[in-house]
Write a protein that holds these residues in place. Structure first.
Motif, PDB file in Angstrom:
ATOM      1  N   THR A  34       0.846  -1.107  -0.232  1.00  0.00           N
ATOM      2  CA  THR A  34      -0.150  -0.066  -0.073  1.00  0.00           C
ATOM      3  C   THR A  34       0.902   1.212  -0.003  1.00  0.00           C
ATOM      4  O   THR A  34       1.994   1.013   0.021  1.00  0.00           O
ATOM      5  CB  THR A  34      -0.828  -0.093   1.409  1.00  0.00           C
ATOM      6  OG1 THR A  34      -0.153   0.053   2.380  1.00  0.00           O
ATOM      7  CG2 THR A  34      -1.834  -1.037   1.265  1.00  0.00           C
ATOM      8  N   SER A  35       0.269   2.297  -0.142  1.00  0.00           N
ATOM      9  CA  SER A  35       1.008   3.519  -0.211  1.00  0.00           C
ATOM     10  C   SER A  35       1.385   4.131   1.163  1.00  0.00           C
ATOM     11  O   SER A  35       2.085   5.016   1.389  1.00  0.00           O
ATOM     12  CB  SER A  35       0.505   4.690  -1.267  1.00  0.00           C
ATOM     13  OG  SER A  35      -0.785   4.878  -0.703  1.00  0.00           O
ATOM     14  N   MET A  37       0.109   3.690   5.731  1.00  0.00           N
ATOM     15  CA  MET A  37      -0.491   2.837   6.757  1.00  0.00           C
ATOM     16  C   MET A  37      -1.996   3.090   6.703  1.00  0.00           C
ATOM     17  O   MET A  37      -2.885   2.498   6.960  1.00  0.00           O
ATOM     18  CB  MET A  37      -0.281   3.368   8.270  1.00  0.00           C
ATOM     19  CG  MET A  37       1.452   2.875   8.356  1.00  0.00           C
ATOM     20  SD  MET A  37       1.913   3.451  10.103  1.00  0.00           S
ATOM     21  CE  MET A  37       0.679   2.415  11.077  1.00  0.00           C
ATOM     22  N   MET A  38      -2.538   4.418   6.291  1.00  0.00           N
ATOM     23  CA  MET A  38      -4.122   4.609   6.242  1.00  0.00           C
ATOM     24  C   MET A  38      -4.660   4.643   4.995  1.00  0.00           C
ATOM     25  O   MET A  38      -5.695   4.852   4.880  1.00  0.00           O
ATOM     26  CB  MET A  38      -4.413   6.043   6.887  1.00  0.00           C
ATOM     27  CG  MET A  38      -3.740   6.093   8.312  1.00  0.00           C
ATOM     28  SD  MET A  38      -4.350   5.096   9.624  1.00  0.00           S
ATOM     29  CE  MET A  38      -6.075   5.510   9.722  1.00  0.00           C
ATOM     30  N   ALA A  39      -3.829   3.721   4.167  1.00  0.00           N
ATOM     31  CA  ALA A  39      -4.375   3.824   2.794  1.00  0.00           C
ATOM     32  C   ALA A  39      -5.609   3.065   2.597  1.00  0.00           C
ATOM     33  O   ALA A  39      -5.699   1.992   3.055  1.00  0.00           O
ATOM     34  CB  ALA A  39      -3.212   3.183   1.752  1.00  0.00           C
ATOM     35  N   LYS A  40      -6.391   3.270   1.612  1.00  0.00           N
ATOM     36  CA  LYS A  40      -7.342   2.608   1.302  1.00  0.00           C
ATOM     37  C   LYS A  40      -7.434   1.783   0.246  1.00  0.00           C
ATOM     38  O   LYS A  40      -8.468   1.116  -0.456  1.00  0.00           O
ATOM     39  CB  LYS A  40      -8.723   3.622   1.208  1.00  0.00           C
ATOM     40  CG  LYS A  40      -9.123   4.206   2.321  1.00  0.00           C
ATOM     41  CD  LYS A  40      -9.852   3.237   3.177  1.00  0.00           C
ATOM     42  CE  LYS A  40     -10.416   3.688   4.619  1.00  0.00           C
ATOM     43  NZ  LYS A  40     -10.880   2.903   5.664  1.00  0.00           N
ATOM     44  N   THR A  41      -6.157   2.084  -0.660  1.00  0.00           N
ATOM     45  CA  THR A  41      -6.094   1.049  -1.824  1.00  0.00           C
ATOM     46  C   THR A  41      -4.660   0.336  -1.512  1.00  0.00           C
ATOM     47  O   THR A  41      -3.773   0.580  -0.895  1.00  0.00           O
ATOM     48  CB  THR A  41      -5.843   2.017  -2.942  1.00  0.00           C
ATOM     49  OG1 THR A  41      -4.852   2.793  -2.958  1.00  0.00           O
ATOM     50  CG2 THR A  41      -7.399   2.812  -3.157  1.00  0.00           C
ATOM     51  N   GLY A  42      -4.366  -0.634  -2.428  1.00  0.00           N
ATOM     52  CA  GLY A  42      -3.000  -1.462  -2.237  1.00  0.00           C
ATOM     53  C   GLY A  42      -3.176  -2.061  -3.693  1.00  0.00           C
ATOM     54  O   GLY A  42      -3.960  -2.051  -4.546  1.00  0.00           O
ATOM     55  N   ALA A  43      -1.882  -2.946  -3.826  1.00  0.00           N
ATOM     56  CA  ALA A  43      -1.730  -3.430  -5.157  1.00  0.00           C
ATOM     57  C   ALA A  43      -1.019  -4.643  -4.987  1.00  0.00           C
ATOM     58  O   ALA A  43      -0.175  -4.736  -3.910  1.00  0.00           O
ATOM     59  CB  ALA A  43      -1.006  -2.605  -6.312  1.00  0.00           C
ATOM     60  N   ASP A 142       4.978  -6.573   1.483  1.00  0.00           N
ATOM     61  CA  ASP A 142       6.218  -5.949   1.634  1.00  0.00           C
ATOM     62  C   ASP A 142       6.319  -4.434   1.169  1.00  0.00           C
ATOM     63  O   ASP A 142       6.318  -4.249   0.216  1.00  0.00           O
ATOM     64  CB  ASP A 142       7.383  -6.750   0.889  1.00  0.00           C
ATOM     65  CG  ASP A 142       8.760  -6.547   1.038  1.00  0.00           C
ATOM     66  OD1 ASP A 142       8.835  -5.517   1.689  1.00  0.00           O
ATOM     67  OD2 ASP A 142       9.440  -7.072   0.352  1.00  0.00           O
ATOM     68  N   LEU A 143       6.088  -3.796   2.260  1.00  0.00           N
ATOM     69  CA  LEU A 143       5.833  -2.259   2.251  1.00  0.00           C
ATOM     70  C   LEU A 143       7.491  -1.687   1.886  1.00  0.00           C
ATOM     71  O   LEU A 143       7.305  -0.472   1.546  1.00  0.00           O
ATOM     72  CB  LEU A 143       5.480  -1.833   3.504  1.00  0.00           C
ATOM     73  CG  LEU A 143       3.821  -2.108   3.540  1.00  0.00           C
ATOM     74  CD1 LEU A 143       3.523  -1.588   5.051  1.00  0.00           C
ATOM     75  CD2 LEU A 143       2.937  -2.135   2.606  1.00  0.00           C
ATOM     76  N   ASP A 144       8.406  -2.644   2.186  1.00  0.00           N
ATOM     77  CA  ASP A 144       9.872  -1.693   1.877  1.00  0.00           C
ATOM     78  C   ASP A 144      10.119  -2.108   0.597  1.00  0.00           C
ATOM     79  O   ASP A 144      11.295  -1.667   0.130  1.00  0.00           O
ATOM     80  CB  ASP A 144      10.599  -2.291   2.980  1.00  0.00           C
ATOM     81  CG  ASP A 144      10.285  -2.015   4.287  1.00  0.00           C
ATOM     82  OD1 ASP A 144       9.635  -0.743   4.572  1.00  0.00           O
ATOM     83  OD2 ASP A 144      10.549  -2.837   5.390  1.00  0.00           O
ATOM     84  N   ARG A 145       9.594  -2.880  -0.169  1.00  0.00           N
ATOM     85  CA  ARG A 145      10.143  -3.392  -1.531  1.00  0.00           C
ATOM     86  C   ARG A 145      10.299  -2.415  -2.675  1.00  0.00           C
ATOM     87  O   ARG A 145       9.086  -1.353  -2.577  1.00  0.00           O
ATOM     88  CB  ARG A 145       9.304  -4.645  -2.145  1.00  0.00           C
ATOM     89  CG  ARG A 145      10.209  -5.187  -3.438  1.00  0.00           C
ATOM     90  CD  ARG A 145       9.296  -6.309  -3.862  1.00  0.00           C
ATOM     91  NE  ARG A 145       9.422  -7.348  -3.048  1.00  0.00           N
ATOM     92  CZ  ARG A 145       9.285  -8.696  -3.521  1.00  0.00           C
ATOM     93  NH1 ARG A 145       9.237  -8.804  -4.717  1.00  0.00           N
ATOM     94  NH2 ARG A 145       9.204  -9.575  -2.668  1.00  0.00           N
ATOM     95  N   LYS A 146      11.338  -2.026  -3.109  1.00  0.00           N
ATOM     96  CA  LYS A 146      11.637  -0.862  -3.954  1.00  0.00           C
ATOM     97  C   LYS A 146      11.684  -1.523  -5.435  1.00  0.00           C
ATOM     98  O   LYS A 146      11.960  -2.668  -5.667  1.00  0.00           O
ATOM     99  CB  LYS A 146      12.711  -0.180  -3.733  1.00  0.00           C
ATOM    100  CG  LYS A 146      12.913   0.488  -2.438  1.00  0.00           C
ATOM    101  CD  LYS A 146      11.740   1.724  -2.290  1.00  0.00           C
ATOM    102  CE  LYS A 146      12.102   2.143  -1.040  1.00  0.00           C
ATOM    103  NZ  LYS A 146      11.067   2.544  -0.076  1.00  0.00           N
ATOM    104  N   PRO A 147      11.214  -0.920  -6.598  1.00  0.00           N
ATOM    105  CA  PRO A 147      11.432  -1.399  -7.998  1.00  0.00           C
ATOM    106  C   PRO A 147      12.740  -1.003  -8.192  1.00  0.00           C
ATOM    107  O   PRO A 147      13.641  -0.342  -7.715  1.00  0.00           O
ATOM    108  CB  PRO A 147      10.647  -0.567  -8.660  1.00  0.00           C
ATOM    109  CG  PRO A 147      10.368   0.827  -7.813  1.00  0.00           C
ATOM    110  CD  PRO A 147      10.520   0.378  -6.584  1.00  0.00           C
ATOM    111  N   ARG A 148      13.334  -2.122  -9.132  1.00  0.00           N
ATOM    112  CA  ARG A 148      14.608  -2.033  -9.525  1.00  0.00           C
ATOM    113  C   ARG A 148      14.823  -0.658 -10.473  1.00  0.00           C
ATOM    114  O   ARG A 148      13.977  -0.227 -10.915  1.00  0.00           O
ATOM    115  CB  ARG A 148      14.949  -3.300 -10.305  1.00  0.00           C
ATOM    116  CG  ARG A 148      15.385  -4.479  -9.737  1.00  0.00           C
ATOM    117  CD  ARG A 148      15.989  -5.502 -10.523  1.00  0.00           C
ATOM    118  NE  ARG A 148      16.035  -6.574  -9.749  1.00  0.00           N
ATOM    119  CZ  ARG A 148      16.176  -8.006 -10.180  1.00  0.00           C
ATOM    120  NH1 ARG A 148      16.119  -8.051 -11.693  1.00  0.00           N
ATOM    121  NH2 ARG A 148      16.235  -8.823  -9.397  1.00  0.00           N
TER     122      ARG A 148
END
Length: 161
Positions: A34-35, A37-43, A142-148
């Protein structure tokens, strides 16, 4: 001492093996985020591999932690700004090939989260294919994963580490 990095590492190790269901479709390296802690969307993002000799199509997804789940992509409407769009026809998964669901490209979108997704959680997501049917995948958050580097506009892979 924080157990968060250990929990995320264990979840990643458990879900690194491809998910298979009586078909030639395999799901590799799924993760959700999610973007905030209080996000209403995720992916959710993952690699979908079709090891069979027939084309297939991801046509729908379901998850019980959101009011709605849609298949989305990013499109340049001609003004140079990428905009997210629902893809009602889903994503083609050609025979013998794979399709990446990644940040900045195609993905599974969770709309109206009914609970907070915390780092290290595991959420079941059911993917529905035209031919392979339903495949339920346990997707680690995994909220810490970053795109390459260079993984924008639907190209490149996401870090697995």
């Amino acid at each position: 001492m924080s157990f968060k990095p250990l929990a995320v590492a264990l979840a990643a190790a458990l879900f690194a093996a491809p998910a298979l269901a009586g078909s030639e479709i395999a799901i590799h390296e799924p993760y959700a985020r999610t973007s905030g802690m209080m996000a209403k969307t995720g992916a959710a993002f993952m690699k979908i591999e079709n090891g069979g000799d027939e084309d297939d199509r991801l046509i729908e997804a379901r998850a019980d932690m959101s009011e709605r789940v849609e298949l989305h992509t990013h499109i340049d409407d001609g003004d140079g700004v990428m905009k997210m769009r629902h893809v009602p026809d889903g994503f083609a998964i050609p025979a013998g090939q794979s399709h990446m669901l990644m940040r900045g490209g195609d993905h599974v979108m969770f709309l109206g989260l009914t609970r907070r997704l915390k780092d290290g959680d595991v959420v079941p997501v059911t993917l529905i294919f035209e031919k392979a049917g339903e495949i339920t995948v346990d997707v680690p958050v995994d909220l810490d994963r970053k795109p390459r580097e260079g993984a924008h506009g639907g190209h490149g892979m996401t870090d697995g580490d």
